[in-house]
Structures are given as structure tokens and as C-alpha cells.
Write a protein that holds these residues in place. Structure first.
Motif, PDB file in Angstrom:
ATOM      1  N   LEU A 196     -24.804  -1.581 -18.928  1.00  0.00           N
ATOM      2  CA  LEU A 196     -23.864  -2.710 -18.948  1.00  0.00           C
ATOM      3  C   LEU A 196     -22.856  -2.652 -17.796  1.00  0.00           C
ATOM      4  CD1 LEU A 196     -23.181  -3.112 -22.780  1.00  0.00           C
ATOM      5  CD2 LEU A 196     -24.175  -4.836 -21.267  1.00  0.00           C
ATOM      6  N   PRO A 197     -22.219  -1.503 -17.521  1.00  0.00           N
ATOM      7  CA  PRO A 197     -21.271  -1.462 -16.400  1.00  0.00           C
ATOM      8  C   PRO A 197     -21.942  -1.753 -15.064  1.00  0.00           C
ATOM      9  CG  PRO A 197     -20.976   0.441 -17.838  1.00  0.00           C
ATOM     10  CD  PRO A 197     -22.246  -0.225 -18.263  1.00  0.00           C
ATOM     11  N   VAL A 198     -23.192  -1.305 -14.908  1.00  0.00           N
ATOM     12  CA  VAL A 198     -23.923  -1.569 -13.665  1.00  0.00           C
ATOM     13  C   VAL A 198     -24.172  -3.066 -13.520  1.00  0.00           C
ATOM     14  CG1 VAL A 198     -26.066  -1.126 -12.404  1.00  0.00           C
ATOM     15  CG2 VAL A 198     -25.012   0.710 -13.768  1.00  0.00           C
ATOM     16  N   ALA A 199     -24.589  -3.711 -14.603  1.00  0.00           N
ATOM     17  CA  ALA A 199     -24.834  -5.152 -14.567  1.00  0.00           C
ATOM     18  C   ALA A 199     -23.563  -5.920 -14.232  1.00  0.00           C
ATOM     19  CB  ALA A 199     -25.396  -5.616 -15.913  1.00  0.00           C
ATOM     20  N   LEU A 200     -22.431  -5.452 -14.761  1.00  0.00           N
ATOM     21  CA  LEU A 200     -21.155  -6.120 -14.480  1.00  0.00           C
ATOM     22  C   LEU A 200     -20.758  -5.940 -13.029  1.00  0.00           C
ATOM     23  CD1 LEU A 200     -18.741  -7.710 -15.488  1.00  0.00           C
ATOM     24  CD2 LEU A 200     -17.760  -5.582 -16.352  1.00  0.00           C
ATOM     25  N   GLN A 201     -20.906  -4.745 -12.509  1.00  0.00           N
ATOM     26  CA  GLN A 201     -20.528  -4.492 -11.123  1.00  0.00           C
ATOM     27  C   GLN A 201     -21.433  -5.223 -10.144  1.00  0.00           C
ATOM     28  OE1 GLN A 201     -20.587  -0.216 -11.562  1.00  0.00           O
ATOM     29  NE2 GLN A 201     -18.355  -0.081 -11.476  1.00  0.00           N
ATOM     30  N   ARG A 202     -22.678  -5.470 -10.539  1.00  0.00           N
ATOM     31  CA  ARG A 202     -23.618  -6.202  -9.682  1.00  0.00           C
ATOM     32  C   ARG A 202     -23.462  -7.709  -9.800  1.00  0.00           C
ATOM     33  NH1 ARG A 202     -29.335  -2.920 -10.706  1.00  0.00           N
ATOM     34  NH2 ARG A 202     -28.815  -1.064  -9.472  1.00  0.00           N
ATOM     35  N   GLY A 203     -22.647  -8.169 -10.727  1.00  0.00           N
ATOM     36  CA  GLY A 203     -22.450  -9.600 -10.893  1.00  0.00           C
ATOM     37  C   GLY A 203     -23.515 -10.280 -11.721  1.00  0.00           C
ATOM     38  N   GLU A 204     -24.366  -9.489 -12.425  1.00  0.00           N
ATOM     39  CA  GLU A 204     -25.398 -10.083 -13.272  1.00  0.00           C
ATOM     40  C   GLU A 204     -24.794 -10.679 -14.538  1.00  0.00           C
ATOM     41  OE1 GLU A 204     -28.865  -7.542 -13.899  1.00  0.00           O
ATOM     42  OE2 GLU A 204     -28.240  -6.335 -12.170  1.00  0.00           O
ATOM     43  N   ILE A 205     -23.642 -10.191 -14.921  1.00  0.00           N
ATOM     44  CA  ILE A 205     -22.904 -10.716 -16.059  1.00  0.00           C
ATOM     45  C   ILE A 205     -21.440 -10.841 -15.656  1.00  0.00           C
ATOM     46  CG2 ILE A 205     -24.440  -9.873 -17.880  1.00  0.00           C
ATOM     47  CD1 ILE A 205     -22.713  -7.400 -18.146  1.00  0.00           C
ATOM     48  N   ALA A 206     -20.706 -11.717 -16.326  1.00  0.00           N
ATOM     49  CA  ALA A 206     -19.291 -11.912 -16.005  1.00  0.00           C
ATOM     50  C   ALA A 206     -18.389 -11.004 -16.831  1.00  0.00           C
ATOM     51  CB  ALA A 206     -18.892 -13.368 -16.235  1.00  0.00           C
ATOM     52  N   ALA A 207     -18.926 -10.480 -17.953  1.00  0.00           N
ATOM     53  CA  ALA A 207     -18.144  -9.611 -18.832  1.00  0.00           C
ATOM     54  C   ALA A 207     -19.109  -8.773 -19.648  1.00  0.00           C
ATOM     55  CB  ALA A 207     -17.258 -10.435 -19.764  1.00  0.00           C
ATOM     56  N   LEU A 208     -18.622  -7.651 -20.150  1.00  0.00           N
ATOM     57  CA  LEU A 208     -19.413  -6.847 -21.068  1.00  0.00           C
ATOM     58  C   LEU A 208     -18.605  -6.598 -22.327  1.00  0.00           C
ATOM     59  CD1 LEU A 208     -18.615  -3.534 -21.419  1.00  0.00           C
ATOM     60  CD2 LEU A 208     -19.358  -3.510 -19.038  1.00  0.00           C
ATOM     61  N   ALA A 209     -19.294  -6.570 -23.451  1.00  0.00           N
ATOM     62  CA  ALA A 209     -18.667  -6.312 -24.743  1.00  0.00           C
ATOM     63  C   ALA A 209     -19.392  -5.142 -25.393  1.00  0.00           C
ATOM     64  CB  ALA A 209     -18.752  -7.552 -25.641  1.00  0.00           C
ATOM     65  N   ASP A 210     -18.633  -4.116 -25.738  1.00  0.00           N
ATOM     66  CA  ASP A 210     -19.245  -2.933 -26.337  1.00  0.00           C
ATOM     67  C   ASP A 210     -18.183  -2.187 -27.135  1.00  0.00           C
ATOM     68  OD1 ASP A 210     -21.298  -1.244 -27.001  1.00  0.00           O
ATOM     69  OD2 ASP A 210     -21.635  -0.463 -24.987  1.00  0.00           O
ATOM     70  N   SER A 211     -18.595  -1.089 -27.761  1.00  0.00           N
ATOM     71  CA  SER A 211     -17.704  -0.309 -28.615  1.00  0.00           C
ATOM     72  C   SER A 211     -17.490   1.084 -28.044  1.00  0.00           C
ATOM     73  CB  SER A 211     -18.282  -0.209 -30.032  1.00  0.00           C
ATOM     74  OG  SER A 211     -18.438  -1.492 -30.603  1.00  0.00           O
ATOM     75  N   ASP A 212     -16.406   1.732 -28.487  1.00  0.00           N
ATOM     76  CA  ASP A 212     -16.125   3.111 -28.099  1.00  0.00           C
ATOM     77  C   ASP A 212     -17.175   4.042 -28.716  1.00  0.00           C
ATOM     78  OD1 ASP A 212     -13.837   2.227 -26.838  1.00  0.00           O
ATOM     79  OD2 ASP A 212     -12.508   2.727 -28.505  1.00  0.00           O
ATOM     80  N   PRO A 213     -17.540   5.133 -28.034  1.00  0.00           N
ATOM     81  CA  PRO A 213     -16.922   5.622 -26.804  1.00  0.00           C
ATOM     82  C   PRO A 213     -17.464   5.007 -25.527  1.00  0.00           C
ATOM     83  CG  PRO A 213     -18.535   7.197 -27.561  1.00  0.00           C
ATOM     84  CD  PRO A 213     -18.492   6.119 -28.606  1.00  0.00           C
ATOM     85  N   ALA A 214     -18.608   4.295 -25.594  1.00  0.00           N
ATOM     86  CA  ALA A 214     -19.265   3.827 -24.376  1.00  0.00           C
ATOM     87  C   ALA A 214     -18.361   2.927 -23.536  1.00  0.00           C
ATOM     88  CB  ALA A 214     -20.559   3.099 -24.733  1.00  0.00           C
ATOM     89  N   VAL A 215     -17.712   1.953 -24.172  1.00  0.00           N
ATOM     90  CA  VAL A 215     -16.930   0.997 -23.396  1.00  0.00           C
ATOM     91  C   VAL A 215     -15.659   1.643 -22.840  1.00  0.00           C
ATOM     92  CG1 VAL A 215     -15.634   0.050 -25.365  1.00  0.00           C
ATOM     93  CG2 VAL A 215     -16.105  -1.394 -23.374  1.00  0.00           C
ATOM     94  N   TRP A 216     -15.061   2.549 -23.596  1.00  0.00           N
ATOM     95  CA  TRP A 216     -13.875   3.264 -23.111  1.00  0.00           C
ATOM     96  C   TRP A 216     -14.228   4.074 -21.863  1.00  0.00           C
ATOM     97  CZ3 TRP A 216      -8.775   3.988 -25.153  1.00  0.00           C
ATOM     98  CH2 TRP A 216      -8.052   5.020 -24.567  1.00  0.00           C
ATOM     99  N   LEU A 217     -15.351   4.785 -21.934  1.00  0.00           N
ATOM    100  CA  LEU A 217     -15.756   5.630 -20.812  1.00  0.00           C
ATOM    101  C   LEU A 217     -16.178   4.790 -19.612  1.00  0.00           C
ATOM    102  CD1 LEU A 217     -17.746   8.340 -22.790  1.00  0.00           C
ATOM    103  CD2 LEU A 217     -15.451   8.535 -21.806  1.00  0.00           C
ATOM    104  N   ALA A 218     -16.797   3.640 -19.847  1.00  0.00           N
ATOM    105  CA  ALA A 218     -17.165   2.760 -18.736  1.00  0.00           C
ATOM    106  C   ALA A 218     -15.934   2.321 -17.959  1.00  0.00           C
ATOM    107  CB  ALA A 218     -17.912   1.541 -19.269  1.00  0.00           C
ATOM    108  N   ARG A 219     -14.884   1.956 -18.673  1.00  0.00           N
ATOM    109  CA  ARG A 219     -13.632   1.571 -18.012  1.00  0.00           C
ATOM    110  C   ARG A 219     -13.004   2.758 -17.299  1.00  0.00           C
ATOM    111  NH1 ARG A 219      -8.792  -0.141 -21.856  1.00  0.00           N
ATOM    112  NH2 ARG A 219      -9.089   2.064 -22.352  1.00  0.00           N
ATOM    113  N   LEU A 220     -12.984   3.890 -17.958  1.00  0.00           N
ATOM    114  CA  LEU A 220     -12.355   5.083 -17.389  1.00  0.00           C
ATOM    115  C   LEU A 220     -13.046   5.516 -16.103  1.00  0.00           C
ATOM    116  CD1 LEU A 220     -10.279   7.430 -17.898  1.00  0.00           C
ATOM    117  CD2 LEU A 220     -12.170   8.648 -19.013  1.00  0.00           C
ATOM    118  N   ARG A 221     -14.350   5.469 -16.095  1.00  0.00           N
ATOM    119  CA  ARG A 221     -15.123   5.980 -14.958  1.00  0.00           C
ATOM    120  C   ARG A 221     -15.302   4.964 -13.840  1.00  0.00           C
ATOM    121  NH1 ARG A 221     -19.512   8.927 -18.996  1.00  0.00           N
ATOM    122  NH2 ARG A 221     -18.165  10.698 -19.565  1.00  0.00           N
TER     123      ARG A 221
END
Length: 356
Positions: free
Chosen positions: A202-227
Motif C-alpha cells: 500500500l505505501p508503495v502504491a501511494l508513493q507511485r501515485g497509483e492511489i490517492a490515499a491508503l486506509a489500514d490498521s496498526d501496526p502496518a499503517v503506523w509503521l508505513a507513516r513512520l518509515r
């Protein structure tokens, strides 16, 4: 698959009481809980509950748990810190490696008698007559919506006409943010596109512009933002608005257990309420207990995630029923539940008040 082992074999530091079953080898022994970490209110709760016979053999309960969601930390805390054994319960974890569907299947096929999951994951099956009752909320928070910092998006309303990435098209992140979209007059079925990706992509897709936003739950989404080094920013969560005062994860108990052994159902509910209180009061200790389940995540980050949730929010009885009424009404409005479902009747049917 059900794997069971003794506390001694797994190196579990638990209070004296019933024997404890478990599913994972968790490495070094977790130290017994220091007396000064116990919250006095926990003992008050225990005294009120008509629990199982403390002098009799421990009551065995099979608990569906996969150990991947930091927001369910109250479950291993209840095991390791002795809250299950305090109520004379012998809890075996039924392992499932996938998502909520596998937990629901374990309950439906009598391989497990209880489980914890996000409220929005329970409600659709319960609408269809699934024989489970909700007995308590565990906490609020843990689902987040991220965008790229350069996208110029600061509010979910700006996602109209855009694509949102999720790890499951039927999961809680989609359902919750569908409610937020509906609050802003956006139809989640026609005004946005949902695309499914593996959680780690999901973070890769967001950074590539394939999606405008990502929705997920911790810990995955927290770590995606952190990293992401600041590239990904949070614009909403399930602690936004009124949901700051609502439960996210709830305990579900199989109807057969509730009817056959209400005392054990009450004891299980009390155990998790006490464990959730412990998580709220001692997030670092809870993070240390949970860390073996996610060995690649530092304890400091796990503790930070726990502090961002509301583990001091765990309604039961009428308070939980009122929350379910609100959530069901929201899911109807977002076209997740049937338009014919009556929130009041639904909540009264699926919420069981097992505590005095």
C-alpha cells in the motif's frame, strides 16, 4: 489449527491459578507483574463479577487469536499477566494466520468459543444471523487514512473521484472511511474507487501515485507513516469526530458458550476488561508482552501505538449497546449494512450484558 502448551513450556510468567493454554512460543519468560502496576479498579471489577468457581477445575475456553494486531494487546496481557487465571480460566489460543474471515470460521465451526476483532468486522455477519454475542468493547482507535504530503489533500472530502487503497475490500478500514465519506455527502460506491493491495505494498502504491490515499490498521499503517520519512501523513483515523468516544475492537462470545456457561462468559469478559485497563495504565509493559508477536517492531514504537489508542475505553452492557446502535446506523447510511436493518433492534439482539 489448535496448538496448546503449558505456561512452563512456553516460559509464560503468569499469576497462580488455572493452567494456561497458548499457541506461540514467545521466547524469554515474561516477568510476573509487579504489584505496583496493578490498578486498584481492576480488583473492584473482579469482586463484582459472578465468576467461575475459584476452587473448582479451571474452565477451558478456546480463543481465536492471530497475534498480529497491536490493538488486541489486551489478549496476550490477559494471558501473561494472569487475568485469565485470576478468574480460573484455562484459555487456549486457536491460531489463524489470515484475516477476520478465518476467526469467524473458527467460531462458526466450533473450533473456538470467543475472539476479539474490530466492531465493523462483526456486524455484517451478525446481521446475517451469526450466533455470537458482543459482551464488551476493548478500546478505540488504530485505523488510519494516509496521503502523500505533496498531494495537497488535507481532508477526506477531497478524495471524491479518487482511488483509495485498502488491504481488504471487505475490511474495517474501508467500512469506517466509507462512513466518513458518507458524512461528507460522498457515496463510497460511486464517488470513489477502492483498490485492494497487499498491506506491505500500500505505501508503495501511494508513493507511485497509483492511489490517492491508503486506509489500514496498526501496526502496518503506523509503521508505513513512520518509515516514510514524512512523505506520508495522516488526515483521519477512527478516533476522528464522534468516533473518538466509540469502541473499535470488541469481544465476541459464541452463543453456545454464553447459553451453556454464563459464568465463564462473564469471567472471560471481566478478564479482558481488566487486561485493557492494564494496557491503558501500563502501555510499555503491554508492549513488552506483545513484542514477541511482532519481533521486528521496537517496543518503543509498539508502546507509542498503544498510547495513541483509547484502551481506557471499554464499555459493556447498555453502554456498549448504545455504541452499536450508533455504528449500525452509520453503516446503514454508508450502504454497508441493509437499509432494512433496525439499529435499535439489531443492537439489542447482538449485545449481551454478562456483567452485573
Amino acid at each position: 489449527m489448535l496448538l496448546a502448551g503449558s505456561g512452563a513450556a512456553l516460559g509464560l510468567g503468569v499469576a497462580s491459578g488455572g493452567t494456561i493454554g497458548a499457541v506461540l512460543a514467545l521466547g524469554p519468560a515474561t516477568p510476573a507483574i509487579p504489584v505496583d502496576l496493578l490498578d486498584g479498579t481492576i480488583c473492584v471489577t473482579s469482586a463484582r463479577v459472578e465468576t467461575v468457581d475459584p476452587e473448582g477445575p479451571p474452565r477451558k475456553i478456546r480463543f481465536a487469536y492471530n497475534g498480529t494486531g497491536i490493538c488486541t494487546a489486551a489478549v496476550p496481557v490477559a494471558l501473561h499477566r494472569g487475568y485469565f487465571s485470576r478468574h480460573n480460566l484455562d484459555v487456549e489460543f486457536v491460531q489463524f494466520a489470515g484475516g477476520t474471515d478465518q476467526m469467524l470460521q473458527a467460531l462458526a465451526t466450533d473450533k473456538a468459543e470467543a475472539g476479539v476483532s474490530m466492531a465493523l468486522n462483526w456486524l455484517k455477519p451478525l446481521e446475517g444471523g451469526f450466533d455470537v454475542k458482543l459482551t464488551t468493547g476493548i478500546h478505540g482507535g488504530c485505523t488510519r487514512l494516509l496521503v502523500h504530503r505533496d498531494a495537497g489533500i488535507t481532508d477526506i472530502a477531497q478524495l471524491k473521484g479518487k482511488t483509495i487503497g485498502v488491504s481488504s475490500l471487505s475490511g474495517t478500514p474501508r467500512h469506517y472511511f466509507a462512513v466518513m465519506l458518507a458524512d461528507r455527502g460522498i457515496n463510497q460506491e460511486t464517488d470513489v474507487e477502492w483498490r485492494e493491495f497487499p498491506a506491505d505494498l500500500l505505501p508503495v502504491a501511494l508513493q507511485r501515485g497509483e492511489i490517492a490515499a491508503l486506509a489500514d490498521s496498526d501496526p502496518a499503517v503506523w509503521l508505513a507513516r513512520l518509515r516514510s520519512n514524512g512523505e506520508l501523513v495522516e488526515i483521519a483515523s477512527n478516533l476522528s469526530g464522534d468516533y473518538a468516544n466509540l469502541s473499535c475492537c470488541v469481544l465476541g462470545v459464541r452463543g453456545t458458550l454464553l447459553r451453556a456457561d454464563p459464568a465463564a462468559s462473564a469471567a472471560l469478559t471481566a478478564s479482558l476488561l481488566e487486561a485493557a485497563t492494564h494496557v491503558a495504565a501500563n502501555p510499555t509493559d503491554a508492549a513488552e508482552i506483545f513484542a514477541p508477536y511482532t519481533p521486528k517492531v521496537p517496543v518503543t514504537e509498539l508502546a507509542a501505538m498503544l498510547r495513541s489508542h483509547t484502551h481506557d475505553h471499554h464499555p459493556a452492557g447498555e453502554a456498549l449497546r448504545k455504541e452499536i446502535v450508533r455504528i449500525v446506523a452509520d453503516l446503514k447510511r454508508a450502504s454497508v449494512l441493509k437499509g432494512s436493518t433496525d439499529p435499535e433492534r439489531f443492537a439489542t439482539r447482538v449485545v449481551a450484558n454478562v456483567l452485573p
